[in-house]
Design a protein around this motif. Structure first.
Motif, PDB file in Angstrom:
ATOM      1  N   THR A 270       0.833  -1.199   0.000  1.00  0.00           N
ATOM      2  CA  THR A 270       0.000   0.000   0.000  1.00  0.00           C
ATOM      3  C   THR A 270       0.872   1.256   0.000  1.00  0.00           C
ATOM      4  N   LEU A 271       1.883   1.268   0.883  1.00  0.00           N
ATOM      5  CA  LEU A 271       2.714   2.462   0.997  1.00  0.00           C
ATOM      6  C   LEU A 271       3.471   2.720  -0.303  1.00  0.00           C
ATOM      7  N   GLY A 272       3.913   1.633  -0.967  1.00  0.00           N
ATOM      8  CA  GLY A 272       4.573   1.825  -2.258  1.00  0.00           C
ATOM      9  C   GLY A 272       3.586   2.268  -3.326  1.00  0.00           C
ATOM     10  N   ALA A 273       2.407   1.651  -3.322  1.00  0.00           N
ATOM     11  CA  ALA A 273       1.444   1.893  -4.398  1.00  0.00           C
ATOM     12  C   ALA A 273       0.861   3.305  -4.326  1.00  0.00           C
ATOM     13  N   ILE A 274       0.741   3.875  -3.120  1.00  0.00           N
ATOM     14  CA  ILE A 274       0.238   5.249  -3.007  1.00  0.00           C
ATOM     15  C   ILE A 274       1.156   6.198  -3.781  1.00  0.00           C
ATOM     16  N   GLY A 275       2.477   6.005  -3.603  1.00  0.00           N
ATOM     17  CA  GLY A 275       3.425   6.870  -4.298  1.00  0.00           C
ATOM     18  C   GLY A 275       3.332   6.710  -5.809  1.00  0.00           C
ATOM     19  N   VAL A 276       3.295   5.452  -6.269  1.00  0.00           N
ATOM     20  CA  VAL A 276       3.196   5.189  -7.702  1.00  0.00           C
ATOM     21  C   VAL A 276       1.940   5.840  -8.270  1.00  0.00           C
ATOM     22  N   SER A 277       0.851   5.704  -7.530  1.00  0.00           N
ATOM     23  CA  SER A 277      -0.431   6.220  -7.987  1.00  0.00           C
ATOM     24  C   SER A 277      -0.438   7.750  -8.022  1.00  0.00           C
ATOM     25  N   LEU A 278       0.112   8.370  -6.963  1.00  0.00           N
ATOM     26  CA  LEU A 278       0.185   9.834  -6.912  1.00  0.00           C
ATOM     27  C   LEU A 278       1.037  10.369  -8.055  1.00  0.00           C
ATOM     28  N   ILE A 279       2.211   9.749  -8.248  1.00  0.00           N
ATOM     29  CA  ILE A 279       3.115  10.227  -9.294  1.00  0.00           C
ATOM     30  C   ILE A 279       2.444  10.079 -10.653  1.00  0.00           C
ATOM     31  N   TYR A 280       1.752   8.961 -10.845  1.00  0.00           N
ATOM     32  CA  TYR A 280       1.060   8.781 -12.125  1.00  0.00           C
ATOM     33  C   TYR A 280      -0.038   9.824 -12.287  1.00  0.00           C
ATOM     34  N   GLY A 281      -0.762  10.076 -11.203  1.00  0.00           N
ATOM     35  CA  GLY A 281      -1.865  11.025 -11.288  1.00  0.00           C
ATOM     36  C   GLY A 281      -1.403  12.441 -11.591  1.00  0.00           C
ATOM     37  N   ILE A 282      -0.287  12.854 -10.986  1.00  0.00           N
ATOM     38  CA  ILE A 282       0.180  14.233 -11.143  1.00  0.00           C
ATOM     39  C   ILE A 282       1.059  14.382 -12.376  1.00  0.00           C
ATOM     40  N   LEU A 283       1.984  13.443 -12.572  1.00  0.00           N
ATOM     41  CA  LEU A 283       2.993  13.607 -13.623  1.00  0.00           C
ATOM     42  C   LEU A 283       2.751  12.728 -14.830  1.00  0.00           C
ATOM     43  N   ARG A 284       1.762  11.827 -14.752  1.00  0.00           N
ATOM     44  CA  ARG A 284       1.337  11.030 -15.910  1.00  0.00           C
ATOM     45  C   ARG A 284       2.399  10.082 -16.432  1.00  0.00           C
ATOM     46  N   PHE A 285       3.257   9.575 -15.552  1.00  0.00           N
ATOM     47  CA  PHE A 285       4.146   8.514 -16.043  1.00  0.00           C
ATOM     48  C   PHE A 285       4.333   7.452 -14.957  1.00  0.00           C
ATOM     49  N   ALA A 286       4.598   6.244 -15.438  1.00  0.00           N
ATOM     50  CA  ALA A 286       4.811   5.104 -14.535  1.00  0.00           C
ATOM     51  C   ALA A 286       6.239   5.175 -14.013  1.00  0.00           C
ATOM     52  N   HIS A 287       6.388   5.366 -12.704  1.00  0.00           N
ATOM     53  CA  HIS A 287       7.706   5.593 -12.127  1.00  0.00           C
ATOM     54  C   HIS A 287       8.373   4.259 -11.806  1.00  0.00           C
ATOM     55  N   PHE A 288       9.251   3.820 -12.703  1.00  0.00           N
ATOM     56  CA  PHE A 288       9.843   2.491 -12.550  1.00  0.00           C
ATOM     57  C   PHE A 288      10.956   2.440 -11.516  1.00  0.00           C
ATOM     58  N   ALA A 289      11.394   3.584 -11.024  1.00  0.00           N
ATOM     59  CA  ALA A 289      12.442   3.555  -9.998  1.00  0.00           C
ATOM     60  C   ALA A 289      11.841   3.472  -8.601  1.00  0.00           C
ATOM     61  N   HIS A 290      10.511   3.290  -8.504  1.00  0.00           N
ATOM     62  CA  HIS A 290       9.900   3.359  -7.184  1.00  0.00           C
ATOM     63  C   HIS A 290      10.338   2.220  -6.270  1.00  0.00           C
ATOM     64  N   GLY A 291      10.480   1.024  -6.840  1.00  0.00           N
ATOM     65  CA  GLY A 291      10.964  -0.106  -6.037  1.00  0.00           C
ATOM     66  C   GLY A 291      12.341   0.185  -5.470  1.00  0.00           C
ATOM     67  N   ASP A 292      13.193   0.775  -6.271  1.00  0.00           N
ATOM     68  CA  ASP A 292      14.543   1.062  -5.805  1.00  0.00           C
ATOM     69  C   ASP A 292      14.589   2.273  -4.871  1.00  0.00           C
ATOM     70  N   MET A 293      13.572   3.156  -4.953  1.00  0.00           N
ATOM     71  CA  MET A 293      13.431   4.194  -3.906  1.00  0.00           C
ATOM     72  C   MET A 293      13.189   3.525  -2.555  1.00  0.00           C
ATOM     73  N   MET A 294      12.390   2.442  -2.570  1.00  0.00           N
ATOM     74  CA  MET A 294      12.164   1.693  -1.330  1.00  0.00           C
ATOM     75  C   MET A 294      13.482   1.160  -0.784  1.00  0.00           C
ATOM     76  N   THR A 295      14.320   0.641  -1.683  1.00  0.00           N
ATOM     77  CA  THR A 295      15.625   0.123  -1.259  1.00  0.00           C
ATOM     78  C   THR A 295      16.459   1.232  -0.627  1.00  0.00           C
ATOM     79  N   VAL A 296      16.485   2.401  -1.275  1.00  0.00           N
ATOM     80  CA  VAL A 296      17.265   3.527  -0.751  1.00  0.00           C
ATOM     81  C   VAL A 296      16.794   3.875   0.662  1.00  0.00           C
ATOM     82  N   GLY A 297      15.477   3.931   0.849  1.00  0.00           N
ATOM     83  CA  GLY A 297      14.944   4.229   2.174  1.00  0.00           C
ATOM     84  C   GLY A 297      15.351   3.190   3.205  1.00  0.00           C
ATOM     85  N   ALA A 298      15.290   1.924   2.808  1.00  0.00           N
ATOM     86  CA  ALA A 298      15.638   0.854   3.741  1.00  0.00           C
ATOM     87  C   ALA A 298      17.094   0.975   4.186  1.00  0.00           C
TER      88      ALA A 298
END
Lengths: 313, 286
Positions: B19-47
């Motif tokens: 859910t926490l990952g998907a909210i970001g993907v969904s928001l970015i898609y909604g505002i910027l209109r592109f599928a953010h493929f680096a989102h999984g690796d953003m999770m890694t950076v945070g971890a």
């Protein structure tokens, strides 16, 4: 200077560049011509590699087969296996928009990787398949020039066939779908059928690339080639060369493989305790390179030109 | 029965992370209109950012979490400024390719700094609670509670603050929002802050549930997108329903199919949803 060693390295370098050129040409059919976003290149590459390995290795291995067939049968089997899987997947996904297709192809590649890793009866699992024969072995033995010739011939055949396709009415429909799908539909074209054809053809070519790799290296396993790395390199090659342009795809493969191999020479000079991390540096550099290309040269080294302008030239 | 309940527990835990990952993907898609493929690796950076706080400063994981979120938000904003913003006027597909490249850049940067080995925040095994026949780990409770708190905070932000309202307006109709005087660059900035911070939380929770590894986030990309698509991409509230559904479905599937084929569930959901109900459960962007 060890001239024989240098020549051997040169042959291996060109062989690998040629294999990547085949992969980039396959992606060019999907992305360059038709605008289909495939991030599952590694999946079709692996299917081709395994199909040819199973067809051509000697019987008695722990995997399915081997059937001890000639290499050219293996190459055909690789293309057929990739095409069948692409057709099955394509029937499900061909209606998807480009960005959704991209996500779906990640899933396809991941599932294919898991199947190859876990279905040991088929692939011998993580232990992989060894003893994959070289082409023309009865004439040339283990000589590196033999595989190089086969790879270069494959590049030439795929290139000429795709150039012909690109200039044909078929290629024109694909570009029309890419640039303006509603217009193509309004012109009475069966958009889904053309998209499926492009997806299957491109994937079959990727399967051929995988088979050539298997016969070059002689051993394959699910982890032998970093799946995302293969996919990423092929994408960088096509973008750098110029997507939509077959010559660009080949040139991009050569140029990026040169850069990629060059970074290996650079990182090889790092102190030993850094070597384990050198792979990360190389990927990092290529990742930055792709951002530079997208920003300052998005059409690539050889931008796409319409076939009519080619003919005038 | 207890087995199914146990799988449900695992499913809710995984669903909270997704859910926490998907909210970001969904928001970015909604505002910027592109599928953010680096989102999984953003999770890694945070971890891994949290690992720094835990290992270097000796903080407990829950105290490291806000620091990791702040660090990932800063990284996300920096990537947007340097890489994505100059490409924004080109096509969304160029941004997709660019973000695919950023995914590998982030992952290799993580591997460069921390090496390819598996790591954990705090070594050792903690005895899980036993409720009837169902085992619930301490970490599981932390993950679910943390996700609930973050989702409520996001809800209040989107409903009560001016920026949150502007964000929803822009997701609904970017042109209309812009001519109504919404500061779009500000909204984009906040989109990356929220997307990055929530991705970091998802990454920390994921590492808490499993382990730290440079590819841990990349392997979440497929289920995260499945959750966002199921919920209707562009709809942050849909991502909650999508995340929990995918999480539970993936874990329950292990009762029927071999656990190694779990990712196939996410793929199947994507394909079925896009064919049967292309706008997702809550009717996101088609």
């Amino acid at each position: 200077m060890d001239w024989a060693g240098l020549a051997g390295y040169g042959a291996f370098f060109l062989t690998m560049a040629g294999i990547y050129a085949v992969l980039a040409l396959g992606l060019n059919v999907q992305w360059g011509f038709t605008g289909q976003f495939n991030i599952g290149i590694a999946g079709f590459f692996a299917v081709g590699a395994y199909a040819s390995a199973i067809a051509t290795t000697a019987p008695g291995g722990a995997h399915l087969g081997g059937f001890d067939l000639p290499v050219w049968v293996g190459l055909a089997a690789a293309m057929a296996a990739s095409a069948v899987i692409a057709a099955a997947v394509g029937l499900l996904t061909v209606t998807l928009r480009a960005d959704y297709l991209a996500i779906a192809t990640i899933g396809i590649a991941e599932i294919l990787r898991l199947v190859l890793k876990n279905e040991a009866w088929l692939t011998n699992g993580v232990r992989g398949i060894a003893g994959i024969p070289r082409p023309l072995a009865e004439m040339a033995g283990d000589h590196p020039a033999a595989i190089l010739l086969v790879v270069l011939a494959a590049v030439a055949v795929v290139y000429l066939a795709l150039e012909r396709g690109r200039r044909s009415p078929w290629g024109r429909v694909l570009r029309a779908i890419r640039d303006n799908e509603p217009a193509a539909r309004a012109a009475g074209k069966n958009v889904l059928r053309f998209r499926l054809q492009a997806f299957v053809l491109g994937s079959a070519i990727m399967g051929l690339g995988g088979a050539l790799y298997a016969h070059t290296v002689g051993f394959i396993s699910p982890e032998a080639f970093g799946p995302e790395l293969v996919t990423f390199l092929v994408w960088v090659m096509l973008i750098a060369g110029g997507s939509g342009n077959n010559r660009g795809a080949v040139l991009g493969a050569l140029a990026i493989w040169l850069v990629w191999s060059g970074t290996e020479i650079l990182t090889g000079r790092l102190p030993p305790d850094m070597v384990t991390r050198a792979g990360a540096v190389r990927v990092l550099l290529i990742g930055v390179l792709v951002q530079v290309i997208l920003r300052w040269r998005p059409a690539g080294l050889l931008p796409e030109r319409s076939p009519r302008r080619d003919d005038d030239a | 029965m207890a087995d199914i309940l146990q799988l449900l527990v695992y499913g809710v835990v995984l669903g909270s992370i997704l859910t926490l990952g998907a909210i970001g993907v969904s928001l970015i898609y909604g505002i910027l209109r592109f599928a953010h493929f680096a989102h999984g690796d953003m999770m890694t950076v945070g971890a891994y950012a949290a690992l720094v706080a835990v290992a270097a400063a000796g903080l407990p994981v829950y105290a490291a979490l806000p620091l990791a979120m702040a660090a990932a938000a800063a990284v996300a904003v920096a990537i947007d400024r340097i890489v994505y913003r100059p490409l924004r006027r080109t096509s969304p597909m160029i941004l997709l390719i660019s973000s695919f490249g950023m995914a590998l850049v982030l992952r290799s940067a993580v591997q460069l700094v921390w090496g390819p080995a598996n790591r954990v925040y705090v070594p050792g095994i903690r005895v899980p609670y036993q409720v009837a026949d169902v085992r619930i780990g301490v970490d599981h409770l932390v993950i679910v509670a943390g996700a609930v708190v973050l989702v409520i905070a996001l809800h209040l932000f989107l409903r009560r603050t001016r920026t949150g309202k502007a964000m929803r307006a822009m997701a609904d109709n970017a042109e209309l929002a812009r001519i109504s005087g919404v500061d779009t660059e500000r909204v984009v900035l906040w989109t990356w802050v929220i997307g990055g911070a929530l991705a970091a939380a998802a990454g920390v929770f994921l590492a808490l549930d499993t382990r730290l590894h440079p590819t841990v986030g990349w392997h979440m990309l497929l289920p995260v997108f499945a959750a966002a698509i199921l919920g209707g991409i562009g709809k942050p509230y849909g991502a909650i329903a999508g995340g929990l559904t995918i999480g539970v479905a993936q874990e329950l599937s292990t009762a029927v199919i071999a656990p190694v084929y779990k990712p196939a569930v996410a793929f199947a959901v994507i394909v079925v949803v896009l064919i049967v109900r292309p706008r997702g459960l809550l009717g996101g962007r088609g």
